[in-house]
Motif scaffolding. Structure first.
Motif, PDB file in Angstrom:
ATOM      1  N   UNK A 107      -5.628  -5.979  70.055  1.00 21.49           N
ATOM      2  CA  UNK A 107      -6.233  -6.660  68.909  1.00 21.49           C
ATOM      3  C   UNK A 107      -7.356  -7.580  69.386  1.00 21.49           C
ATOM      4  N   UNK A 108      -7.088  -8.335  70.437  1.00 22.25           N
ATOM      5  CA  UNK A 108      -8.098  -9.247  70.975  1.00 22.25           C
ATOM      6  C   UNK A 108      -9.313  -8.489  71.496  1.00 22.25           C
ATOM      7  N   UNK A 109      -9.079  -7.401  72.196  1.00 25.02           N
ATOM      8  CA  UNK A 109     -10.187  -6.611  72.737  1.00 25.02           C
ATOM      9  C   UNK A 109     -11.044  -6.044  71.607  1.00 25.02           C
ATOM     10  N   UNK A 110     -10.405  -5.538  70.582  1.00 27.12           N
ATOM     11  CA  UNK A 110     -11.122  -4.970  69.438  1.00 27.12           C
ATOM     12  C   UNK A 110     -11.972  -6.043  68.772  1.00 27.12           C
ATOM     13  N   UNK A 111     -11.380  -7.201  68.546  1.00 29.40           N
ATOM     14  CA  UNK A 111     -12.109  -8.296  67.904  1.00 29.40           C
ATOM     15  C   UNK A 111     -13.289  -8.720  68.762  1.00 29.40           C
ATOM     16  N   UNK A 112     -13.083  -8.837  70.065  1.00 35.95           N
ATOM     17  CA  UNK A 112     -14.146  -9.292  70.959  1.00 35.95           C
ATOM     18  C   UNK A 112     -15.272  -8.268  71.093  1.00 35.95           C
TER      19      UNK A 112
END
Length: 151
Positions: A107-112
Motif C-alpha cells: 500500500x505504501x509503495x503504491x501510494x508513493x
C-alpha cells in the motif's frame, strides 16, 4: 471510493489493517485473517512480483477483459461471498505478521509511486488501465475484505 494514491487515505487502510489481530474472524466467507491478508497481497504481487503468478493466456485474457474487468475496476462494491479467480484462492495457513507487513508495504509503495506511475500501466489480466481503474481495483478489494473482518 478512497484514493489509494493519497497519503492520508492510504493511511486509513493501513490503520484498519493494524486493527486486525491473528484472532480476528470474518463476518462471512471461509478465509482466516492470515489467509485474507495473503489473498489481498496477490493483487499487489501481480504488479510488483509478477513472476510469482502465471499470466492468463490469450483466450483467458480476452474473457477477463470482456466479462470481468468492469466488475473489478468499476466503482460498485463487491457483494459478500463473491467468486474469486483461482490465483487468488489461499487455503493454507499463512504467517499473519509477514502477510500484514507485506500488505502495508505494498500500500505504501503504491501510494508513493503515485497516480502517474499507474496511468496506462499494463494489468496482469486486463490490459492497460487508467490510474482511476487501478485505484478502484486496489481500494474496493481491500475495503471488501477489511469489512469482512470488521475493521
Amino acid at each position: 471510493m478512497q484514493d489509494m494514491f493519497n497519503a492520508q487515505q492510504a493511511q486509513n487502510y493501513i490503520d484498519r489493517i493494524n486493527n486486525l489481530t491473528p484472532f480476528s474472524t470474518g463476518n462471512w466467507g471461509k478465509m482466516t485473517v492470515d489467509q485474507m491478508l495473503a489473498h489481498c497481497n496477490v493483487t499487489y504481487e501481480m504488479v510488483y512480483e509478477p513472476q510469482k503468478h502465471k499470466a492468463p493466456g490469450g483466450i483467458a485474457k480476452f474473457i477477463l477483459k470482456t466479462f470481468v474487468k468492469a466488475k473489478v475496476v468499476g466503482e460498485k462494491s463487491y457483494p459478500k461471498n463473491s467468486p474469486t479467480s483461482p490465483q487468488f484462492i489461499v487455503t493454507k495457513p499463512q504467517d499473519f505478521i509477514l502477510e500484514k507487513k507485506r500488505l502495508i508495504g505494498f500500500i505504501q509503495k503504491t501510494q508513493q509511486m503515485g497516480r502517474e506511475a499507474f496511468d496506462g500501466k499494463e494489468s496482469f489480466s486486463f490490459g492497460k488501465l487508467k490510474a482511476q481503474e487501478w485505484n478502484n481495483m486496489f481500494a474496493k478489494h481491500l475495503n471488501h475484505h477489511l469489512e469482512q473482518f470488521g475493521v
